[in-house]
Design a protein around this motif. Structure first.
Motif, PDB file in Angstrom:
ATOM      1  N   GLU A 138     -50.539   2.983  -4.177  1.00 46.82           N
ATOM      2  CA  GLU A 138     -50.206   4.395  -4.069  1.00 46.82           C
ATOM      3  C   GLU A 138     -48.679   4.462  -4.057  1.00 46.82           C
ATOM      4  OE1 GLU A 138     -49.925   3.294   0.252  1.00 46.82           O
ATOM      5  OE2 GLU A 138     -51.236   2.747  -1.410  1.00 46.82           O
ATOM      6  N   VAL A 139     -48.117   5.131  -5.064  1.00 42.43           N
ATOM      7  CA  VAL A 139     -46.672   5.137  -5.248  1.00 42.43           C
ATOM      8  C   VAL A 139     -45.994   6.011  -4.199  1.00 42.43           C
ATOM      9  CG1 VAL A 139     -44.811   5.715  -6.858  1.00 42.43           C
ATOM     10  CG2 VAL A 139     -46.944   4.711  -7.719  1.00 42.43           C
ATOM     11  N   CYS A 140     -46.635   7.095  -3.810  1.00 38.69           N
ATOM     12  CA  CYS A 140     -46.012   8.119  -2.972  1.00 38.69           C
ATOM     13  C   CYS A 140     -46.181   7.812  -1.482  1.00 38.69           C
ATOM     14  CB  CYS A 140     -46.634   9.476  -3.303  1.00 38.69           C
ATOM     15  SG  CYS A 140     -46.071  10.820  -2.248  1.00 38.69           S
ATOM     16  N   GLY A 141     -45.094   7.955  -0.726  1.00 39.22           N
ATOM     17  CA  GLY A 141     -45.168   7.766   0.715  1.00 39.22           C
ATOM     18  C   GLY A 141     -46.058   8.782   1.396  1.00 39.22           C
ATOM     19  N   GLY A 142     -46.145   9.988   0.839  1.00 42.99           N
ATOM     20  CA  GLY A 142     -47.054  10.987   1.382  1.00 42.99           C
ATOM     21  C   GLY A 142     -48.502  10.535   1.293  1.00 42.99           C
ATOM     22  N   HIS A 143     -48.845   9.841   0.220  1.00 39.77           N
ATOM     23  CA  HIS A 143     -50.188   9.282   0.096  1.00 39.77           C
ATOM     24  C   HIS A 143     -50.416   8.180   1.122  1.00 39.77           C
ATOM     25  CE1 HIS A 143     -50.578  10.742  -4.340  1.00 39.77           C
ATOM     26  NE2 HIS A 143     -51.107  11.600  -3.502  1.00 39.77           N
ATOM     27  N   THR A 144     -49.404   7.341   1.351  1.00 40.05           N
ATOM     28  CA  THR A 144     -49.535   6.271   2.340  1.00 40.05           C
ATOM     29  C   THR A 144     -49.896   6.845   3.706  1.00 40.05           C
ATOM     30  OG1 THR A 144     -47.894   4.928   1.157  1.00 40.05           O
ATOM     31  CG2 THR A 144     -48.364   4.328   3.452  1.00 40.05           C
ATOM     32  N   HIS A 145     -49.177   7.900   4.109  1.00 39.19           N
ATOM     33  CA  HIS A 145     -49.454   8.500   5.411  1.00 39.19           C
ATOM     34  C   HIS A 145     -50.822   9.157   5.441  1.00 39.19           C
ATOM     35  CE1 HIS A 145     -45.923   8.282   8.174  1.00 39.19           C
ATOM     36  NE2 HIS A 145     -45.472   7.661   7.112  1.00 39.19           N
TER      37      HIS A 145
ATOM     38  N   ILE B 276     -53.463   8.188   3.778  1.00 44.69           N
ATOM     39  CA  ILE B 276     -54.450   7.108   3.848  1.00 44.69           C
ATOM     40  C   ILE B 276     -54.664   6.670   5.290  1.00 44.69           C
ATOM     41  CG2 ILE B 276     -54.784   4.649   3.307  1.00 44.69           C
ATOM     42  CD1 ILE B 276     -53.507   5.312   0.530  1.00 44.69           C
ATOM     43  N   PHE B 277     -53.562   6.525   6.035  1.00 49.52           N
ATOM     44  CA  PHE B 277     -53.691   6.057   7.416  1.00 49.52           C
ATOM     45  C   PHE B 277     -54.075   7.183   8.367  1.00 49.52           C
ATOM     46  CE2 PHE B 277     -51.358   2.637   5.475  1.00 49.52           C
ATOM     47  CZ  PHE B 277     -52.009   1.535   6.004  1.00 49.52           C
ATOM     48  N   ARG B 278     -53.608   8.381   8.098  1.00 46.10           N
ATOM     49  CA  ARG B 278     -53.964   9.509   8.961  1.00 46.10           C
ATOM     50  C   ARG B 278     -55.471   9.722   8.975  1.00 46.10           C
ATOM     51  NH1 ARG B 278     -52.447  15.899   7.840  1.00 46.10           N
ATOM     52  NH2 ARG B 278     -53.533  16.737   9.662  1.00 46.10           N
ATOM     53  N   TYR B 279     -56.106   9.592   7.806  1.00 45.18           N
ATOM     54  CA  TYR B 279     -57.542   9.835   7.718  1.00 45.18           C
ATOM     55  C   TYR B 279     -58.366   8.543   7.798  1.00 45.18           C
ATOM     56  CZ  TYR B 279     -56.080  14.494   6.310  1.00 45.18           C
ATOM     57  OH  TYR B 279     -55.503  15.745   6.272  1.00 45.18           O
ATOM     58  N   GLY B 280     -57.704   7.421   8.026  1.00 45.59           N
ATOM     59  CA  GLY B 280     -58.418   6.159   8.184  1.00 45.59           C
ATOM     60  C   GLY B 280     -59.078   5.648   6.927  1.00 45.59           C
TER      61      GLY B 280
END
Length: 380
Positions: free
Chosen positions: A39-46, A48-52
């Motif tokens: 996932e290129v975008c840091g917003g996607h990274t967060h 992914i982890f926010r929703y587990g």
């Protein structure tokens, strides 16, 4: 909440996860030999982890966190130049909040502010323009930072300053573009990637065709994705289905927001104000050709590099990373944040050593925020 709850439906998520598991099995991915999707975008990274989502997908799928956080990829030398500009008594230095705590080699902007520098957090370059109008006796410098998402607003502000003849406003331009670092990663012989989840916000501006080279030249699938859990799960499924079917295409899961050819008004403003730099240094990636933007000579009066003789208008220098800091390796997907020797010990959100722990889009901040004590325990 209309238009959000629809993309957080647990039953729909379970159905998508079942399909992801089935396709992962079909392509033979295992925990020992996983399919690696960046996932290129840091917003996607967060997200992914926010929703587990990292814990819900099968073991044969591995998320690789890319260099999609503009604060995180800024080299320390550029932070030092920001501090130097901010400490000039003639200057009111304006910046987005994320950049305030990014450490330079000696101090951050927040530390410089505590020592008396006139540094003001703004939410838009238009705020900086207004500060310039109200303080005609001071030089107001805006820290222009970000990918193609924020580049248009800075360009429009420069155009507005030019129309008004606002001589005390300038931009320290650190805008960068997404496609070149993806190419650099794909050219890295040590980097194994099977597909990409493409950035949503950037693609709202540039459209989907700047990613054509990923599929055409490298044979890797990419799916532009939204930011809700169902967006990401559907995008991952679309990438996996391409891999299963032997296809490599650019697909747009986020079509409700991302137009195929981007935003013409934004693209016109970018083309008018900026031109590519011959090269730009990225933290963790080094120099990448034509990956940064600079202000065109027609707008040189609003270019802080020209006005103050800093940045790429001055002598080039490289500042090494702090000892033990592995931001570069994390940002290029070589290691996970918990594998950094400083994670949760020498580097925490309260006392960050590296930019990835500072930014709201940094991978280390995501691991720390959503993994909490367990993430630090795993690192230890």
């Amino acid at each position: 909440m209309k238009y959000a709850d629809e993309f957080r439906d647990p039953k729909a998520a379970q159905a998508l996860l079942a399909r992801i598991a089935a396709v992962t099995d079909e392509i033979g991915a295992t925990a020992e030999n996983p399919t690696r999707i960046m996932e290129v975008c840091g917003g996607h990274t967060h997200a992914i982890f926010r929703y587990g989502l990292d814990k819900l997908v099968p073991e044969g799928l591995d998320f690789i966190h890319g260099p999609g956080c503009p604060v995180c990829v800024l080299p320390m030398a550029r932070v030092d130049e920001c501090v130097a500009l901010a400490e000039d008594p003639r200057v009111i230095f304006t910046t987005f909040g994320d950049a305030m705590r990014v450490p330079g080699s000696a101090k951050s902007l927040l530390q410089a502010k505590a020592e008396g520098a006139d540094i003001r957090m703004v939410y838009s370059p238009l705020d900086a323009l207004e500060i310039a109008r109200r303080n005609p006796e001071r030089e107001v410098v805006f820290f222009g930072l970000g990918f193609e998402t924020t580049t248009p607003s800075t360009a429009l502000s420069i155009q507005a300053a030019a129309r008004e003849g606002l001589a005390n406003f300038s931009v320290f331009c650190n805008h960068i573009t997404v496609p070149p670092p993806i190419k650099a990663l794909l050219d890295d012989p040590y980097m194994r990637l099977d597909g990409f989840v493409g950035p949503g916000h950037v693609s709202m501006v540039i459209g989907i065709h700047p990613y054509d080279f990923i599929a055409r030249d490298y044979g890797k699938p990419i799916v532009v994705a939204g930011f809700e859990p169902l967006d990401l799960l559907q995008s991952v499924l679309m990438v996996l289905e391409q891999i299963r079917d032997g296809r490599a295409e650019v697909e747009n899961q986020y079509a409700r927001v991302v137009p195929e050819h981007g935003n013409p008004v934004s693209l016109a403003a970018i083309a008018d104000v900026y031109e590519p730099r011959p090269s730009f240094e990225w933290r963790g990636l080094g120099e990448i050709d034509a990956s940064g933007l600079r202000i065109r000579p027609a707008y040189a009066a609003y270019d802080a590099e020209v006005k103050f003789g800093v940045g790429y208008g001055a002598e080039r220098r490289t500042v090494p990373e702090p000892e033990g800091c592995a931001c570069g390796a994390v940002m290029t997907g070589r290691i996970k944040p918990v594998e950094c020797p400083q994670f949760g010990r020498g580097c925490t959100p309260e006392m960050p050593l590296g930019a990835l722990m500072v930014s709201s889009e940094g991978a280390c901040a995501a691991y720390y925020q959503y993994g909490g004590a367990r993430a630090v325990e795993r690192a230890g």
